[in-house]
Write a protein that holds these residues in place. Structure first.
Motif, PDB file in Angstrom:
ATOM      1  N   GLY A 424       0.797  -1.235  -0.168  1.00  0.00           N
ATOM      2  CA  GLY A 424       0.192   0.029  -0.143  1.00  0.00           C
ATOM      3  C   GLY A 424       0.977   1.368   0.077  1.00  0.00           C
ATOM      4  N   LEU A 425       1.802   1.264   0.796  1.00  0.00           N
ATOM      5  CA  LEU A 425       2.643   2.442   0.711  1.00  0.00           C
ATOM      6  C   LEU A 425       3.401   2.626  -0.529  1.00  0.00           C
ATOM      7  N   LEU A 426       4.071   1.276  -1.167  1.00  0.00           N
ATOM      8  CA  LEU A 426       4.742   1.620  -2.303  1.00  0.00           C
ATOM      9  C   LEU A 426       3.650   2.109  -3.425  1.00  0.00           C
ATOM     10  N   ALA A 427       2.544   1.629  -3.346  1.00  0.00           N
ATOM     11  CA  ALA A 427       1.496   2.135  -4.356  1.00  0.00           C
ATOM     12  C   ALA A 427       1.300   3.813  -4.232  1.00  0.00           C
ATOM     13  N   GLU A 428       1.219   4.286  -3.163  1.00  0.00           N
ATOM     14  CA  GLU A 428       0.879   5.619  -2.854  1.00  0.00           C
ATOM     15  C   GLU A 428       2.238   6.401  -3.409  1.00  0.00           C
ATOM     16  N   ALA A 429       3.481   5.766  -3.291  1.00  0.00           N
ATOM     17  CA  ALA A 429       4.592   6.335  -3.771  1.00  0.00           C
ATOM     18  C   ALA A 429       4.707   6.401  -5.161  1.00  0.00           C
TER      19      ALA A 429
END
Length: 440
Positions: A424-429
């Protein structure tokens, strides 16, 4: 007296004043990591991060693993150093375990302090055994930073000189989705690469010593050939008496999930003649080494020792770490959680123009980034994602052509919840970086 940490900017200035300019640091504001636990680390400012890079695939099991810290502390309390000139029980015990796990018959193990030194040693053994300085290596490969290993590195970003004591011949096959054979089926891809190898050997003068290859290219961006390529290569190599060195510095110990060693995805013709390892086995301690058939390992005719390779403390750490990995089936965890993570990443990146490919196996996953709307690798995009991920509390790595691929390799004890959080964090980045590239 209480120690007050310096501002990162101050430490960065001191770093620049005394360390080489080519000793690069991640991030516009470089991080000082002060401690870790499990799959998390903290910086000097107190920020907590989910670690998806593990010190370049080195923190294999977990940060501050109690079994390893206890083994290091107890051994350090007895004796720190002896050298290979004396018998060492921890070294013999770890060598016995690794020899049995390697799959190489009548195996011998020599310990070093790094993967670079392990590959150096493998090259020394192969060229001495074959009486030749000709080496086959893969395009886009990386094998270390020493003079000899730079000379067999097929990645321009990590090869600062064309000078070398070796004559290196580069072979196709390490990158599946780019290059002249990318559009072929797996079967035809392997056949084309084998034909290329056969043709190259017809052009060489004298006998080639060895092929060295990473089953999954690490610095190259976690690229890999179809399963079976190196088995097909092995048939050709065997006819010519050429040795096969499997560089398992990043792929070993079950990280790919499906196999304990990367070479086992290409195992039709048995194990390699030599296997190199490092990084994860020490879980942060400096351990590397070579496994080879006795005939090859014992081919040196001059004295050779290692002052620091096989030190009591690092061997104790390696034994404790290996025991933990096997007892807790971290290979199985890498397969299960890694499989979930790669599918989750494919889902969250669907429709993102800057993501060309999500690839990998187990907990060794790469995302290749391009300029949206093109097939052009984008190091700029990778740097933007690295920064955006850090801001959200996620640490990742990069590599590939010009540094355009993201490298994801968390400790192998990663939980399902942590995999979901990291995805999820990587998708946001990624979405933030794509917006920046688009000028929004």
């Amino acid at each position: 007296m209480t120690h007050v940490p310096q501002e990162p900017a101050t430490l960065h200035a001191r770093h620049q004043a005394v360390l080489p300019s080519w000793l690069s640091l991640y991030y516009e504001r470089p991080l000082e990591l002060t401690h870790g636990e499990g799959r998390h680390v903290w910086d000097a400012e107190g920020n907590r991060y989910l670690d998806f890079f593990g010190g370049i695939l080195t923190t294999m099991t977990a940060h501050a693993l109690p079994e390893v810290t206890k083994a290091v502390s107890e051994q350090a309390g007895r004796i720190l150093h002896t050298s290979t000139l004396y018998l060492s029980r921890p070294m013999v015990e770890l060598a016995e375990r690794i020899a049995a796990l390697s799959g190489i018959p009548d195996a011998r193990v020599f310990f070093t302090t790094s993967g670079t030194e392990a590959n150096d040693t493998a090259l020394l053994l192969a060229t001495t055994h074959r009486r030749s300085n000709q080496i086959l290596a893969m395009r886009n490969s990386y094998h270390g930073r020493s003079f000899s290993t730079v000379g067999i590195t097929g990645n321009q970003s990590w090869s600062p000189t064309s000078l070398s004591p070796l004559q290196t011949l580069y072979v196709h096959g390490g990158v599946r989705s780019r290059g002249p054979y990318a559009e072929l089926s797996d079967r035809d891809f392997i056949a084309a690469c084998v034909a290329d190898l056969e043709d190259m050997l017809q052009q060489t003068a004298g006998g080639v010593a060895a092929l060295i290859a990473e089953p999954v290219q690490g610095v190259g961006g976690f690229t890999a050939p179809p399963d079976g390529l190196y088995a097909a290569f092995r048939e050709v190599l065997a006819r010519h008496g050429i040795l096969w060195i499997s560089d398992e510095v990043q792929t070993g110990w079950g990280r790919t999930g499906d196999h304990f060693w990367g070479w086992q995805a290409h195992a039709d013709n048995g194990p390699p003649d030599l296997l190199t390892f490092a990084k994860g086995i020490g879980n942060g301690m400096s351990v590397g080494g070579v496994v080879a058939r006795a005939e090859v390992m014992n081919s040196l005719t001059a004295n050779s020792i290692s002052t620091f390779g096989g030190s009591p403390v690092t061997m104790a750490a390696g034994l404790a770490n290996l025991n933990h990995l096997l007892e807790h089936d971290l290979q199985g965890n890498a397969r299960r959680v890694g499989g979930l993570l790669i599918e989750r990443l494919r889902a969250v990146t669907a429709g993102l123009g800057l993501v060309r490919e999500v690839r990998g196996r187990g907990l060794m996953i790469g995302l290749e980034l391009v300029r949206p709307g093109t097939d052009e690798p984008s190091p700029e995009a990778a740097s933007l994602v690295l920064e955006a991920a850090r801001e959200r509390g996620l640490l990742i790595g990069k590599g590939g052509q010009g540094g355009a691929s993201l490298r994801i390799a968390p400790p192998m004890s990663l939980t399902v919840a942590e995999a979901e959080e990291g995805a999820g964090l990587l998708a946001e980045a990624l979405r933030t970086a794509q917006g920046t590239l688009a000028g929004t």
